[in-house]
Design a protein around this motif. Structure first.
Motif, PDB file in Angstrom:
ATOM      1  N   SER A 104       0.977  -1.212   0.123  1.00  0.00           N
ATOM      2  CA  SER A 104      -0.070   0.039  -0.029  1.00  0.00           C
ATOM      3  C   SER A 104       0.765   1.263  -0.098  1.00  0.00           C
ATOM      4  CB  SER A 104      -0.679   0.113   1.258  1.00  0.00           C
ATOM      5  OG  SER A 104      -1.791  -1.057   1.049  1.00  0.00           O
ATOM      6  N   THR A 105       1.804   1.259   0.733  1.00  0.00           N
ATOM      7  CA  THR A 105       2.792   2.538   0.891  1.00  0.00           C
ATOM      8  C   THR A 105       4.070   2.356   0.254  1.00  0.00           C
ATOM      9  OG1 THR A 105       3.729   1.766   2.872  1.00  0.00           O
ATOM     10  CG2 THR A 105       1.627   2.958   3.333  1.00  0.00           C
ATOM     11  N   GLY A 106       4.415   1.299  -0.119  1.00  0.00           N
ATOM     12  CA  GLY A 106       5.671   1.101  -1.149  1.00  0.00           C
ATOM     13  C   GLY A 106       5.419   1.735  -2.529  1.00  0.00           C
ATOM     14  N   LYS A 107       6.655   2.113  -2.896  1.00  0.00           N
ATOM     15  CA  LYS A 107       6.528   2.868  -4.390  1.00  0.00           C
ATOM     16  C   LYS A 107       6.862   1.841  -5.432  1.00  0.00           C
ATOM     17  CE  LYS A 107       7.781   7.471  -2.159  1.00  0.00           C
ATOM     18  NZ  LYS A 107       8.756   8.555  -2.172  1.00  0.00           N
ATOM     19  N   ILE A 108       6.093   2.525  -6.726  1.00  0.00           N
ATOM     20  CA  ILE A 108       6.691   1.925  -7.823  1.00  0.00           C
ATOM     21  C   ILE A 108       8.038   2.531  -8.019  1.00  0.00           C
ATOM     22  CG2 ILE A 108       6.311   1.882 -10.197  1.00  0.00           C
ATOM     23  CD1 ILE A 108       4.083   0.031  -8.647  1.00  0.00           C
ATOM     24  N   ASN A 109       8.934   1.697  -8.188  1.00  0.00           N
ATOM     25  CA  ASN A 109      10.397   2.208  -8.257  1.00  0.00           C
ATOM     26  C   ASN A 109      11.150   1.711  -9.344  1.00  0.00           C
ATOM     27  OD1 ASN A 109      12.144   0.002  -6.774  1.00  0.00           O
ATOM     28  ND2 ASN A 109      10.268   0.198  -5.671  1.00  0.00           N
ATOM     29  N   ARG A 110      12.070   2.174  -9.866  1.00  0.00           N
ATOM     30  CA  ARG A 110      12.850   1.911 -10.824  1.00  0.00           C
ATOM     31  C   ARG A 110      13.771   0.648 -10.559  1.00  0.00           C
ATOM     32  NH1 ARG A 110      16.411   5.963 -14.219  1.00  0.00           N
ATOM     33  NH2 ARG A 110      14.381   6.720 -14.851  1.00  0.00           N
ATOM     34  N   ALA A 111      14.224   0.600  -9.117  1.00  0.00           N
ATOM     35  CA  ALA A 111      15.207  -0.491  -8.745  1.00  0.00           C
ATOM     36  C   ALA A 111      14.393  -1.773  -8.859  1.00  0.00           C
ATOM     37  CB  ALA A 111      15.806  -0.104  -7.340  1.00  0.00           C
ATOM     38  N   ASP A 112      13.388  -1.921  -8.221  1.00  0.00           N
ATOM     39  CA  ASP A 112      12.366  -2.935  -8.443  1.00  0.00           C
ATOM     40  C   ASP A 112      11.750  -3.495  -9.842  1.00  0.00           C
ATOM     41  OD1 ASP A 112      12.754  -3.532  -5.562  1.00  0.00           O
ATOM     42  OD2 ASP A 112      10.612  -2.949  -4.895  1.00  0.00           O
ATOM     43  N   PHE A 113      11.704  -2.428 -10.416  1.00  0.00           N
ATOM     44  CA  PHE A 113      10.960  -2.701 -11.639  1.00  0.00           C
ATOM     45  C   PHE A 113      12.263  -3.313 -12.760  1.00  0.00           C
ATOM     46  CE2 PHE A 113       9.625  -1.710 -15.964  1.00  0.00           C
ATOM     47  CZ  PHE A 113       8.214  -1.987 -16.030  1.00  0.00           C
ATOM     48  N   THR A 114      13.313  -2.627 -12.569  1.00  0.00           N
ATOM     49  CA  THR A 114      14.468  -3.143 -13.499  1.00  0.00           C
ATOM     50  C   THR A 114      14.978  -4.365 -12.850  1.00  0.00           C
ATOM     51  OG1 THR A 114      15.246  -0.990 -13.568  1.00  0.00           O
ATOM     52  CG2 THR A 114      16.889  -2.429 -14.036  1.00  0.00           C
ATOM     53  N   LEU A 115      14.841  -4.782 -11.570  1.00  0.00           N
ATOM     54  CA  LEU A 115      15.163  -6.047 -11.358  1.00  0.00           C
ATOM     55  C   LEU A 115      14.406  -7.367 -11.590  1.00  0.00           C
ATOM     56  CD1 LEU A 115      17.208  -7.901  -9.606  1.00  0.00           C
ATOM     57  CD2 LEU A 115      15.708  -7.508  -7.433  1.00  0.00           C
ATOM     58  N   LEU A 116      13.114  -6.901 -11.515  1.00  0.00           N
ATOM     59  CA  LEU A 116      12.004  -7.919 -11.990  1.00  0.00           C
ATOM     60  C   LEU A 116      12.123  -8.216 -13.480  1.00  0.00           C
ATOM     61  CD1 LEU A 116       9.141  -6.595  -9.861  1.00  0.00           C
ATOM     62  CD2 LEU A 116      10.204  -9.056  -9.693  1.00  0.00           C
ATOM     63  N   ASN A 117      12.479  -6.905 -14.438  1.00  0.00           N
ATOM     64  CA  ASN A 117      12.815  -7.040 -15.848  1.00  0.00           C
ATOM     65  C   ASN A 117      14.008  -7.936 -16.051  1.00  0.00           C
ATOM     66  OD1 ASN A 117      10.493  -5.930 -17.751  1.00  0.00           O
ATOM     67  ND2 ASN A 117      10.444  -4.770 -15.823  1.00  0.00           N
ATOM     68  N   ARG A 118      14.929  -7.714 -15.321  1.00  0.00           N
ATOM     69  CA  ARG A 118      16.335  -8.314 -15.513  1.00  0.00           C
ATOM     70  C   ARG A 118      16.262  -9.721 -15.212  1.00  0.00           C
ATOM     71  NH1 ARG A 118      20.541  -9.214 -12.393  1.00  0.00           N
ATOM     72  NH2 ARG A 118      19.768  -7.774 -10.797  1.00  0.00           N
ATOM     73  N   LEU A 119      15.494 -10.394 -14.280  1.00  0.00           N
ATOM     74  CA  LEU A 119      15.397 -11.548 -14.258  1.00  0.00           C
ATOM     75  C   LEU A 119      14.091 -12.166 -14.755  1.00  0.00           C
ATOM     76  CD1 LEU A 119      15.588 -11.506 -10.222  1.00  0.00           C
ATOM     77  CD2 LEU A 119      17.352 -12.338 -11.878  1.00  0.00           C
ATOM     78  N   GLY A 120      13.224 -11.562 -15.302  1.00  0.00           N
ATOM     79  CA  GLY A 120      11.804 -12.165 -15.843  1.00  0.00           C
ATOM     80  C   GLY A 120      11.968 -12.283 -17.319  1.00  0.00           C
ATOM     81  N   TRP A 121      12.834 -11.308 -18.062  1.00  0.00           N
ATOM     82  CA  TRP A 121      12.706 -11.534 -19.374  1.00  0.00           C
ATOM     83  C   TRP A 121      13.884 -12.884 -19.881  1.00  0.00           C
ATOM     84  CZ3 TRP A 121       9.668  -9.838 -22.891  1.00  0.00           C
ATOM     85  CH2 TRP A 121       9.171  -8.610 -22.779  1.00  0.00           C
ATOM     86  N   PRO A 122      14.789 -12.891 -19.432  1.00  0.00           N
ATOM     87  CA  PRO A 122      15.549 -14.377 -19.447  1.00  0.00           C
ATOM     88  C   PRO A 122      14.800 -15.453 -19.420  1.00  0.00           C
ATOM     89  CG  PRO A 122      17.142 -12.919 -18.412  1.00  0.00           C
ATOM     90  CD  PRO A 122      15.457 -12.150 -18.202  1.00  0.00           C
ATOM     91  N   ILE A 123      14.134 -15.632 -18.196  1.00  0.00           N
ATOM     92  CA  ILE A 123      13.328 -16.869 -17.671  1.00  0.00           C
ATOM     93  C   ILE A 123      12.326 -16.925 -18.898  1.00  0.00           C
ATOM     94  CG2 ILE A 123      12.184 -17.781 -16.087  1.00  0.00           C
ATOM     95  CD1 ILE A 123      13.450 -16.493 -13.977  1.00  0.00           C
ATOM     96  N   ALA A 124      11.497 -15.903 -19.265  1.00  0.00           N
ATOM     97  CA  ALA A 124      10.504 -15.819 -20.197  1.00  0.00           C
ATOM     98  C   ALA A 124      11.000 -16.319 -21.583  1.00  0.00           C
ATOM     99  CB  ALA A 124       9.872 -14.533 -20.200  1.00  0.00           C
ATOM    100  N   ALA A 125      12.230 -15.871 -21.983  1.00  0.00           N
ATOM    101  CA  ALA A 125      12.932 -16.255 -23.205  1.00  0.00           C
ATOM    102  C   ALA A 125      13.096 -17.798 -23.182  1.00  0.00           C
ATOM    103  CB  ALA A 125      14.078 -15.448 -23.616  1.00  0.00           C
ATOM    104  N   GLN A 126      13.653 -18.220 -21.748  1.00  0.00           N
ATOM    105  CA  GLN A 126      14.129 -19.635 -21.998  1.00  0.00           C
ATOM    106  C   GLN A 126      12.756 -20.430 -21.989  1.00  0.00           C
ATOM    107  OE1 GLN A 126      13.467 -21.530 -18.556  1.00  0.00           O
ATOM    108  NE2 GLN A 126      13.808 -23.355 -19.665  1.00  0.00           N
ATOM    109  N   MET A 127      11.688 -20.300 -21.280  1.00  0.00           N
ATOM    110  CA  MET A 127      10.475 -21.096 -21.234  1.00  0.00           C
ATOM    111  C   MET A 127       9.799 -20.818 -22.633  1.00  0.00           C
ATOM    112  SD  MET A 127       9.227 -20.866 -17.467  1.00  0.00           S
ATOM    113  CE  MET A 127       7.738 -22.019 -17.814  1.00  0.00           C
ATOM    114  N   GLY A 128       9.738 -19.554 -23.124  1.00  0.00           N
ATOM    115  CA  GLY A 128       9.358 -19.156 -24.495  1.00  0.00           C
ATOM    116  C   GLY A 128       9.763 -20.074 -25.549  1.00  0.00           C
ATOM    117  N   MET A 129      11.057 -20.111 -25.401  1.00  0.00           N
ATOM    118  CA  MET A 129      11.707 -20.922 -26.654  1.00  0.00           C
ATOM    119  C   MET A 129      11.531 -22.390 -26.622  1.00  0.00           C
ATOM    120  SD  MET A 129      15.513 -19.203 -27.491  1.00  0.00           S
ATOM    121  CE  MET A 129      15.958 -18.536 -25.913  1.00  0.00           C
ATOM    122  N   GLU A 130      11.365 -22.993 -25.297  1.00  0.00           N
ATOM    123  CA  GLU A 130      11.120 -24.354 -25.046  1.00  0.00           C
ATOM    124  C   GLU A 130       9.568 -24.716 -25.609  1.00  0.00           C
ATOM    125  OE1 GLU A 130      10.070 -27.376 -21.370  1.00  0.00           O
ATOM    126  OE2 GLU A 130      11.323 -25.788 -21.252  1.00  0.00           O
TER     127      GLU A 130
END
Length: 444
Positions: free
Chosen positions: A222-248
């Motif tokens: 509720s009080t935490g902010k949308i922030n670049r650090a978390d958003f960037t970290l989630l994208n940095r981890l999420g896209w490679p996993i998505a690519a790996q599972m997507g290619m499979e």
């Protein structure tokens, strides 16, 4: 070691049970549609494979949340855990918009993909209903990976089971036109799926915001902010996993296009085999998810010895699961096709394809376990290269060679999967072994 087995089974079995609910739904969908019309079964095969690619790609992106939540939970940082869920929901919403744009382009070109002409009128309405349901899949994934990451795996289990039960009931009513409703066939199956996916997200929202179960994390959300650090970290981890599972998944979805070149009977057979393969894949993946969560917890504690032991224990459990699923599937190979359709030619073809399917079970279990182990330690980027080699350099070309150059048909296309999945599993295992050695505190 016994502690690891008990902990993984306690954490993983609720995930596996939830995945079994998904399996039962896939079976029910295929059986009900197949007995309504074999033409609709073939149409469902193509559309489902396209959406499975989108869904598994998106689910892979959501998996980037698991090691982040697992590490924060291991460090007892509840505020930050709630905040990162907020950022994950935003990231998944952005991804939903991107994936929907790509699917819309695919929809506009359905008649240009070489599929049988008689299937197109069935594909279009079914495609659009599933299209509307896709954002709800991504939002559900964000909540599920959050609850799994804090080791509360029973919540997603019950929501999945409840949602899938509603979906099956809705299938029966809408496909066959019960309770005074019109008979909608394949489109009815799509509408039932849409309704259940909406309700599953609603269930998570109610649990998170209006019960005491997650009260410790609500403040961060509720009080935490949308922030670049978390958003960037989630994208940095999420896209490679998505690519790996997507290619499979793409190796299966693009193979479905090749199968469509062979004809409607082969495409219907492919849909039956995909339903069977999901039994094994979902069960193994449920245990693999537990491996990822437990490894990420140990990573938060800087306990690298138990990181290694957890990965090994997880693979032992998956090997037992492989035996338990493969034996009955082989023994029932001549009967499985008849469960889904009355078409004898489809049943005969299913029995032939079971053999290459069983050949890749070890490779599938190996790649699932060590892909999740790598996610647990947040070492995800190398998996993109390994997946490209395994599925686009090895599996898909072999599928074309076996299926068309050597004229082995659908059996040849399926014969390529053991090569792709096993090579991926070996590469993931070697990378995990190397990475844990460099972290130290591991014994081999």
């Amino acid at each position: 070691m016994n502690t690891h087995y008990r902990a993984l089974l306690g954490l993983g079995l609720p995930i596996v049970i939830g995945q079994i609910g998904v399996i039962v739904l896939g079976f029910a969908d295929t059986i009900m549609v197949g007995h309504h019309s074999s033409v609709e079964l073939a149409a469902a095969s193509f559309v489902n494979n396209m959406f499975n690619l989108a869904i598994i790609f998106s689910t892979g992106f959501a998996y980037g949340l698991t090691p982040v939540v697992g590490r924060l939970f291991g460090e007892k940082k509840t505020f930050e855990t709630g905040q990162v869920l907020k950022n994950s929901l935003l990231a998944n919403t952005v991804l939903a918009a991107l994936v929907c744009a790509l699917l819309l382009a695919l929809y506009l070109n359905l008649d240009r993909l070489g599929q049988p002409d008689e299937l197109i009128p069935y594909m279009r309405p079914y495609f659009m209903v599933l299209f509307v349901s896709l954002p709800f899949v991504l939002w559900f994934n964000a909540f599920k990976q959050f609850s799994d990451g804090i080791t509360d795996t029973k919540v997603s289990m019950w929501i999945l089971l409840g949602g899938n039960l509603l979906n099956i009931i809705g299938n029966y009513i809408l496909i066959y036109g019960k309770l005074g409703l019109p008979e909608m066939g394949l489109t009815g199956a799509g509408l039932s799926t849409l309704i259940s996916r909406i309700l599953m997200v609603v269930a998570y929202v109610v649990l998170f915001f209006f019960t005491n179960r997650y009260r410790h994390f609500r403040k961060g959300f509720s009080t935490g902010k949308i922030n670049r650090a978390d958003f960037t970290l989630l994208n940095r981890l999420g896209w490679p996993i998505a690519a790996q599972m997507g290619m499979e998944t793409a190796s299966f979805s693009l193979s479905a296009i090749m199968v469509g070149w062979l004809g409607s009977t082969e495409l219907a057979t492919y849909q039956v085999m995909i339903a069977v393969s999901q039994i094994c894949f979902m069960m193994y993946y449920g245990m693999g998810a537990a491996v990822s969560v437990r490894i990420s917890n140990f990573l938060g504690q800087r306990d690298f010895y138990n990181v290694n032991r957890t990965a090994n224990t997880g693979f032992h459990i998956i090997l037992v699961m492989i035996i338990c699923t493969s034996v009955p599937i082989y023994l029932l190979r001549h009967h499985i096709g008849g469960w889904f359709t009355d078409d004898a030619s489809v049943s005969l073809m299913v029995a032939q394809v079971i053999v290459p399917f069983l050949l890749y079970q070890f490779g599938d279990g190996l790649q699932i376990n060590f892909a999740n182990a790598l996610r647990g330690i947040a070492d995800v980027r190398p998996m993109m290269l390994f997946s490209f080699i395994a599925y686009f350099v090895i599996s898909l070309p072999l599928g074309y060679i076996f299926g068309f150059t050597l004229n082995w048909g659908i059996t040849g296309i399926w014969m390529a999967f053991p090569f792709g999945l096993t090579s991926a599993g070996i590469m993931y295992y070697l990378r995990f072994r190397y990475k844990v050695k460099t972290l130290g505190n591991a014994r081999y």
